[in-house]
Motif scaffolding. Structure first.
Motif, PDB file in Angstrom:
ATOM      1  N   TYR A  51      16.946  38.065   8.922  1.00  0.00           N
ATOM      2  CA  TYR A  51      17.803  38.906   8.084  1.00  0.00           C
ATOM      3  C   TYR A  51      16.936  39.680   7.100  1.00  0.00           C
ATOM      4  O   TYR A  51      15.906  39.183   6.634  1.00  0.00           O
ATOM      5  CB  TYR A  51      18.808  38.042   7.318  1.00  0.00           C
ATOM      6  CG  TYR A  51      19.470  38.758   6.164  1.00  0.00           C
ATOM      7  CD1 TYR A  51      20.592  39.538   6.346  1.00  0.00           C
ATOM      8  CD2 TYR A  51      18.930  38.658   4.871  1.00  0.00           C
ATOM      9  CE1 TYR A  51      21.182  40.210   5.283  1.00  0.00           C
ATOM     10  CE2 TYR A  51      19.506  39.328   3.808  1.00  0.00           C
ATOM     11  CZ  TYR A  51      20.635  40.106   4.022  1.00  0.00           C
ATOM     12  OH  TYR A  51      21.195  40.770   2.972  1.00  0.00           O
ATOM     13  N   GLY A  52      17.373  40.879   6.767  1.00  0.00           N
ATOM     14  CA  GLY A  52      16.663  41.666   5.772  1.00  0.00           C
ATOM     15  C   GLY A  52      17.147  43.092   5.794  1.00  0.00           C
ATOM     16  O   GLY A  52      17.810  43.533   6.752  1.00  0.00           O
ATOM     17  N   GLY A  53      16.850  43.840   4.756  1.00  0.00           N
ATOM     18  CA  GLY A  53      17.260  45.227   4.687  1.00  0.00           C
ATOM     19  C   GLY A  53      16.516  46.092   5.677  1.00  0.00           C
ATOM     20  O   GLY A  53      15.596  45.641   6.377  1.00  0.00           O
ATOM     21  N   ASN A  54      16.917  47.362   5.747  1.00  0.00           N
ATOM     22  CA  ASN A  54      16.237  48.300   6.636  1.00  0.00           C
ATOM     23  C   ASN A  54      14.771  48.422   6.236  1.00  0.00           C
ATOM     24  O   ASN A  54      14.442  48.579   5.060  1.00  0.00           O
ATOM     25  CB  ASN A  54      16.908  49.674   6.550  1.00  0.00           C
ATOM     26  CG  ASN A  54      18.325  49.652   7.087  1.00  0.00           C
ATOM     27  OD1 ASN A  54      18.636  48.899   8.003  1.00  0.00           O
ATOM     28  ND2 ASN A  54      19.197  50.470   6.520  1.00  0.00           N
ATOM     29  N   GLY A  55      13.887  48.340   7.230  1.00  0.00           N
ATOM     30  CA  GLY A  55      12.460  48.427   6.957  1.00  0.00           C
ATOM     31  C   GLY A  55      11.809  47.119   6.580  1.00  0.00           C
ATOM     32  O   GLY A  55      10.617  47.090   6.254  1.00  0.00           O
ATOM     33  N   GLY A 254      24.759  26.115  12.670  1.00  0.00           N
ATOM     34  CA  GLY A 254      23.443  25.550  12.944  1.00  0.00           C
ATOM     35  C   GLY A 254      22.305  26.538  12.952  1.00  0.00           C
ATOM     36  O   GLY A 254      21.159  26.155  13.227  1.00  0.00           O
ATOM     37  N   ALA A 255      22.570  27.805  12.645  1.00  0.00           N
ATOM     38  CA  ALA A 255      21.514  28.811  12.698  1.00  0.00           C
ATOM     39  C   ALA A 255      20.533  28.635  11.543  1.00  0.00           C
ATOM     40  O   ALA A 255      20.934  28.374  10.410  1.00  0.00           O
ATOM     41  CB  ALA A 255      22.112  30.205  12.669  1.00  0.00           C
ATOM     42  N   LYS A 256      19.257  28.794  11.837  1.00  0.00           N
ATOM     43  CA  LYS A 256      18.227  28.859  10.799  1.00  0.00           C
ATOM     44  C   LYS A 256      18.045  30.327  10.445  1.00  0.00           C
ATOM     45  O   LYS A 256      17.775  31.153  11.326  1.00  0.00           O
ATOM     46  CB  LYS A 256      16.912  28.268  11.305  1.00  0.00           C
ATOM     47  CG  LYS A 256      15.750  28.438  10.332  1.00  0.00           C
ATOM     48  CD  LYS A 256      14.446  27.898  10.902  1.00  0.00           C
ATOM     49  CE  LYS A 256      14.416  26.380  10.785  1.00  0.00           C
ATOM     50  NZ  LYS A 256      13.053  25.846  11.095  1.00  0.00           N
ATOM     51  N   VAL A 257      18.211  30.665   9.165  1.00  0.00           N
ATOM     52  CA  VAL A 257      18.193  32.058   8.734  1.00  0.00           C
ATOM     53  C   VAL A 257      16.985  32.303   7.833  1.00  0.00           C
ATOM     54  O   VAL A 257      16.811  31.628   6.816  1.00  0.00           O
ATOM     55  CB  VAL A 257      19.487  32.425   7.977  1.00  0.00           C
ATOM     56  CG1 VAL A 257      19.450  33.903   7.565  1.00  0.00           C
ATOM     57  CG2 VAL A 257      20.715  32.146   8.840  1.00  0.00           C
ATOM     58  N   TYR A 258      16.166  33.287   8.226  1.00  0.00           N
ATOM     59  CA  TYR A 258      15.038  33.712   7.391  1.00  0.00           C
ATOM     60  C   TYR A 258      15.407  35.016   6.688  1.00  0.00           C
ATOM     61  O   TYR A 258      15.848  35.980   7.326  1.00  0.00           O
ATOM     62  CB  TYR A 258      13.785  33.935   8.245  1.00  0.00           C
ATOM     63  CG  TYR A 258      13.088  32.673   8.660  1.00  0.00           C
ATOM     64  CD1 TYR A 258      12.328  31.942   7.748  1.00  0.00           C
ATOM     65  CD2 TYR A 258      13.175  32.210   9.974  1.00  0.00           C
ATOM     66  CE1 TYR A 258      11.674  30.777   8.137  1.00  0.00           C
ATOM     67  CE2 TYR A 258      12.520  31.041  10.364  1.00  0.00           C
ATOM     68  CZ  TYR A 258      11.782  30.337   9.440  1.00  0.00           C
ATOM     69  OH  TYR A 258      11.135  29.182   9.819  1.00  0.00           O
ATOM     70  N   ASP A 259      15.208  35.039   5.380  1.00  0.00           N
ATOM     71  CA  ASP A 259      15.467  36.231   4.589  1.00  0.00           C
ATOM     72  C   ASP A 259      14.152  36.981   4.399  1.00  0.00           C
ATOM     73  O   ASP A 259      13.293  36.565   3.619  1.00  0.00           O
ATOM     74  CB  ASP A 259      16.080  35.854   3.240  1.00  0.00           C
ATOM     75  CG  ASP A 259      16.514  37.065   2.437  1.00  0.00           C
ATOM     76  OD1 ASP A 259      16.275  38.202   2.891  1.00  0.00           O
ATOM     77  OD2 ASP A 259      17.103  36.878   1.353  1.00  0.00           O
ATOM     78  N   LEU A 260      13.995  38.104   5.125  1.00  0.00           N
ATOM     79  CA  LEU A 260      12.762  38.877   5.040  1.00  0.00           C
ATOM     80  C   LEU A 260      12.728  39.767   3.803  1.00  0.00           C
ATOM     81  O   LEU A 260      11.709  40.429   3.549  1.00  0.00           O
ATOM     82  CB  LEU A 260      12.588  39.739   6.295  1.00  0.00           C
ATOM     83  CG  LEU A 260      12.535  38.991   7.637  1.00  0.00           C
ATOM     84  CD1 LEU A 260      12.266  39.967   8.768  1.00  0.00           C
ATOM     85  CD2 LEU A 260      11.486  37.901   7.616  1.00  0.00           C
ATOM     86  N   SER A 261      13.828  39.796   3.039  1.00  0.00           N
ATOM     87  CA  SER A 261      13.867  40.617   1.833  1.00  0.00           C
ATOM     88  C   SER A 261      13.255  39.919   0.624  1.00  0.00           C
ATOM     89  O   SER A 261      13.038  40.548  -0.410  1.00  0.00           O
ATOM     90  CB  SER A 261      15.318  41.005   1.506  1.00  0.00           C
ATOM     91  OG  SER A 261      15.882  41.776   2.542  1.00  0.00           O
ATOM     92  N   THR A 262      13.010  38.637   0.757  1.00  0.00           N
ATOM     93  CA  THR A 262      12.461  37.872  -0.371  1.00  0.00           C
ATOM     94  C   THR A 262      10.946  37.796  -0.277  1.00  0.00           C
ATOM     95  O   THR A 262      10.355  37.965   0.787  1.00  0.00           O
ATOM     96  CB  THR A 262      13.039  36.448  -0.390  1.00  0.00           C
ATOM     97  OG1 THR A 262      12.673  35.771   0.827  1.00  0.00           O
ATOM     98  CG2 THR A 262      14.551  36.472  -0.513  1.00  0.00           C
TER      99      THR A 262
END
Length: 295
Positions: A51-55, A254-262
């Protein structure tokens, strides 16, 4: 099922070292310099979401994983002259490596992007246009053949014309065209229906599937159906790595979610993500519109 256990991108320092040793470097060195901070090794679950914003690099990471593992894709991969160099700096760990029993990536594994869906839509339209042209041509041939011989004798135009005439008598224009190999028209669905069918047709019972923003073109109802389909597929021998903005897909059980915005990139619960909170706040702000007047 777990096929890919982890994937590691090169550190910023390693990237800079490689670029500094190149004799000539262009201004666009994608995917170098896309990530300005080190990204920790991504550890995967049966379903992992980026997950993360555009770019933020979601699609780039999927591309790197897919090309590193040489996964199939119906369309061309996004590459630059620097892409392979960057890819060689990455590393992947397949499930079972520690036990010296390295699982293999099934042949059915695929990278699926929204571009692939649109390509199929365009191909269907082109096929139907070509089919319509052939139908028009064969209908014209039928009208020509039906008039070739007016008497049951072949001397008027020869044996071949007589046979063509007799064949035309046994058909109407549509069946005549089919006898000449003109296929039935492929049903054209809406973009959303096509997208949903593409994913459900392409994802099999076994494999590692990388999905790039599968919610594109899907109405919320179809997003929910896709989420249900993916959840059901997890009961089989499948693993998913998904790049998405959709709260309906982010909430996959059960999904593992990575936040690429952080900074640094971290694993977070889906309900803490900015997009999800924005939707929550929007509906809370308009909650009175959803209340049923008891009077």
């Amino acid at each position: 099922m777990l096929y890919l256990e982890s994937f590691t991108l090169p550190s910023v320092a390693v990237q800079e070292g490689v670029l500094n040793n190149m004799p000539y470097v262009e201004s666009n060195v994608y995917p170098f310099k896309l990530f300005t901070e080190d990204i920790p090794s991504l550890e995967f679950a049966p379903v992992t979401i980026l997950y993360g914003g555009n770019g933020s690099g979601k699609t780039t990471i999927l591309n790197l994983i897919a090309q590193y593992l040489e996964l199939s894709r119906s369309g061309p991969y996004n590459k630059t002259q620097y892409f392979d160099t960057f890819k060689q700096l990455c590393s992947a760990k397949l499930a079972g490596d520690d036990e010296r029993f390295r699982v293999s990536i099934p042949a059915d594994s695929r990278y699926i992007a929204s571009d692939d869906v649109f390509s199929r839509i365009l191909k269907t339209r082109r096929d139907n246009e070509e089919r319509d042209l052939r139908l028009h041509e064969e209908s014209r041939n039928w009208r020509h053949d039906i008039k070739k011989v007016r008497l049951n004798t072949w001397e008027q135009g020869g044996y071949e014309q007589f046979l063509a005439h007799r064949s035309a008598l046994r058909h109407n224009p549509a069946s005549y065209a089919r006898s000449k190999g003109v296929s039935e028209r492929v049903r054209e669905y809406s973009n959303g229906e096509n997208a949903f069918l593409y994913f459900t047709d392409t994802i099999g019972e076994t494999g590692l599937y990388l999905l790039d923003e599968p919610e594109n073109s899907l109405a919320p109802a179809l997003q929910l159906q896709l989420a249900e389909f993916l959840s059901a597929s997890l009961e089989l021998r499948t693993q998913f790595i998904i790049a998405t903005h959709s709260p309906l897909l982010l909430s996959l059980p059960g999904a593992k979610v990575y936040d690429l915005s952080t900074t640094p990139v971290q694993e977070r619960p889906w309900y803490e993500l900015e997009n999800v909170r924005l939707m929550h706040d929007f509906f809370m702000h308009h909650h009175k519109a959803f209340c049923i007047d008891s009077e």
